[in-house]
Design a protein around this motif. Sequence first.
Motif, PDB file in Angstrom:
ATOM      1  N   TYR B  36      -5.554  -3.115   2.436  1.00 15.72           N
ATOM      2  CA  TYR B  36      -4.529  -3.919   1.878  1.00 15.72           C
ATOM      3  C   TYR B  36      -3.485  -4.430   2.924  1.00 15.72           C
ATOM      4  O   TYR B  36      -3.345  -4.036   3.878  1.00 15.72           O
ATOM      5  CB  TYR B  36      -3.629  -2.915   1.155  1.00 15.72           C
ATOM      6  CG  TYR B  36      -4.239  -2.487  -0.317  1.00 15.72           C
ATOM      7  CD1 TYR B  36      -5.498  -1.350  -0.316  1.00 15.72           C
ATOM      8  CD2 TYR B  36      -4.095  -2.880  -1.490  1.00 15.72           C
ATOM      9  CE1 TYR B  36      -6.217  -1.005  -1.408  1.00 15.72           C
ATOM     10  CE2 TYR B  36      -4.587  -2.593  -2.859  1.00 15.72           C
ATOM     11  CZ  TYR B  36      -5.752  -1.744  -2.410  1.00 15.72           C
ATOM     12  OH  TYR B  36      -6.340  -1.212  -3.779  1.00 15.72           O
ATOM     13  N   GLN B  38       0.506  -5.901   3.047  1.00 17.62           N
ATOM     14  CA  GLN B  38       1.905  -5.723   2.380  1.00 17.62           C
ATOM     15  C   GLN B  38       2.788  -6.536   3.145  1.00 17.62           C
ATOM     16  O   GLN B  38       3.283  -6.304   4.475  1.00 17.62           O
ATOM     17  CB  GLN B  38       2.414  -4.222   2.272  1.00 17.62           C
ATOM     18  CG  GLN B  38       3.570  -4.242   1.444  1.00 17.62           C
ATOM     19  CD  GLN B  38       4.096  -2.760   1.370  1.00 17.62           C
ATOM     20  OE1 GLN B  38       3.831  -1.780   2.146  1.00 17.62           O
ATOM     21  NE2 GLN B  38       4.846  -2.502   0.399  1.00 17.62           N
ATOM     22  N   PRO B  44       1.681  -3.915  -1.953  1.00 12.47           N
ATOM     23  CA  PRO B  44       0.514  -4.104  -1.076  1.00 12.47           C
ATOM     24  C   PRO B  44      -0.440  -4.948  -2.066  1.00 12.47           C
ATOM     25  O   PRO B  44      -0.427  -5.077  -3.342  1.00 12.47           O
ATOM     26  CB  PRO B  44      -0.250  -2.662  -1.101  1.00 12.47           C
ATOM     27  CG  PRO B  44       1.163  -1.714  -1.176  1.00 12.47           C
ATOM     28  CD  PRO B  44       2.128  -2.333  -2.127  1.00 12.47           C
ATOM     29  N   TYR B  87      -2.940  -1.808   5.679  1.00 12.36           N
ATOM     30  CA  TYR B  87      -3.395  -0.399   5.284  1.00 12.36           C
ATOM     31  C   TYR B  87      -4.822  -0.251   5.207  1.00 12.36           C
ATOM     32  O   TYR B  87      -5.285  -1.040   4.581  1.00 12.36           O
ATOM     33  CB  TYR B  87      -2.724   0.172   4.011  1.00 12.36           C
ATOM     34  CG  TYR B  87      -1.264   0.292   4.016  1.00 12.36           C
ATOM     35  CD1 TYR B  87      -0.407  -0.911   3.528  1.00 12.36           C
ATOM     36  CD2 TYR B  87      -0.398   1.212   4.582  1.00 12.36           C
ATOM     37  CE1 TYR B  87       0.676  -0.934   3.527  1.00 12.36           C
ATOM     38  CE2 TYR B  87       0.787   1.408   4.430  1.00 12.36           C
ATOM     39  CZ  TYR B  87       1.520   0.428   3.874  1.00 12.36           C
ATOM     40  OH  TYR B  87       2.872   0.427   3.875  1.00 12.36           O
ATOM     41  N   THR B  99      -5.082   8.082  -4.087  1.00 13.32           N
ATOM     42  CA  THR B  99      -5.209   7.215  -2.792  1.00 13.32           C
ATOM     43  C   THR B  99      -4.272   7.505  -1.746  1.00 13.32           C
ATOM     44  O   THR B  99      -3.089   7.668  -2.099  1.00 13.32           O
ATOM     45  CB  THR B  99      -5.066   5.769  -3.434  1.00 13.32           C
ATOM     46  OG1 THR B  99      -5.844   5.429  -4.609  1.00 13.32           O
ATOM     47  CG2 THR B  99      -5.402   4.783  -2.203  1.00 13.32           C
ATOM     48  N   PHE B 101      -2.437   6.071   1.525  1.00 11.06           N
ATOM     49  CA  PHE B 101      -2.188   4.746   2.194  1.00 11.06           C
ATOM     50  C   PHE B 101      -1.886   5.046   3.549  1.00 11.06           C
ATOM     51  O   PHE B 101      -2.263   4.322   4.366  1.00 11.06           O
ATOM     52  CB  PHE B 101      -1.058   4.050   1.549  1.00 11.06           C
ATOM     53  CG  PHE B 101      -1.566   3.102   0.599  1.00 11.06           C
ATOM     54  CD1 PHE B 101      -1.792   3.605  -0.831  1.00 11.06           C
ATOM     55  CD2 PHE B 101      -1.717   1.670   0.727  1.00 11.06           C
ATOM     56  CE1 PHE B 101      -2.164   2.729  -1.641  1.00 11.06           C
ATOM     57  CE2 PHE B 101      -2.076   0.921  -0.114  1.00 11.06           C
ATOM     58  CZ  PHE B 101      -2.429   1.358  -1.472  1.00 11.06           C
ATOM     59  N   GLY B 102      -1.324   5.981   4.026  1.00 10.18           N
ATOM     60  CA  GLY B 102      -0.865   6.227   5.345  1.00 10.18           C
ATOM     61  C   GLY B 102       0.200   5.464   5.693  1.00 10.18           C
ATOM     62  O   GLY B 102       0.792   4.921   4.895  1.00 10.18           O
ATOM     63  N   ALA B 103       0.456   5.427   7.026  1.00  7.16           N
ATOM     64  CA  ALA B 103       1.722   4.459   7.494  1.00  7.16           C
ATOM     65  C   ALA B 103       1.161   2.967   7.845  1.00  7.16           C
ATOM     66  O   ALA B 103       2.173   2.037   7.872  1.00  7.16           O
ATOM     67  CB  ALA B 103       2.228   5.065   8.759  1.00  7.16           C
TER      68      ALA B 103
END
Lengths: 114, 111
Positions: B36, B38, B44, B87, B99, B101-103
């Motif tokens: 993704y 953003q 996103p 991401y 889901t 996403f993390g940083a």
Amino acid sequence: DAGITQSPRHKVTETGTPVTLRCHQTENHRYMYWYRQDPGHGLRLIHYSYGVKDTDKGEVSDGYSVSRSKTEDFLLTLESATSSQTSVYFCAISEIGAVDNEQFFGPGTRLTVL
Amino acid sequence: LAKTTQPISMDSYEGQEVNITCSHNNIATNDYITWYQQFPSQGPRFIIQGYKTKVTNEVASLFIPADRKSSTLSLPRVSLSDTAVYYCLVGGQTGGFKTIFGAGTRLFVKA
């Protein structure tokens, strides 16, 4: 763009007050999600729904509740807001289809808890 | 759910090809790899998804080696408007649509 709206777009409230954020979709997608986004943490899943009245917790669900009484609306409630819940909240939707779990995001709600 | 690791930030210049690699050592057999993008003050947006080998669309390419423990998002000839956070996600229907996403990776494209 997918038909997803969030309301309100901005809100300032005080600690201890209840807050409800609304996500509305016009795509008839089965799955809906609430995320929060904070600096350095990316997006974190709060709750998600896989159908009317069917919801499940995400990774940061403490202090939040959700409800989904009809397909198009997914409500996120902070029963007693705290300053740690100051964040940007995103709603997303998805459906089983050609692209596995592609999510479409709303514009976000910026919440400030004083 | 498989955890992903990606660089925190990257810099590039306009016109260059940018490759962002994501590691996902614990990817499950049924997991897909999704990327993704953003922009600031927006949610996103889906870029590309793949399961194995290579996938290409009008925006990017996704390279996935045979062991699927990593993947590389390739953005050809970036422009200033590609400055965003990217991401990498791993999962799918088998994960119950949860889901992580993390940083993400913050890409900054310079003129």
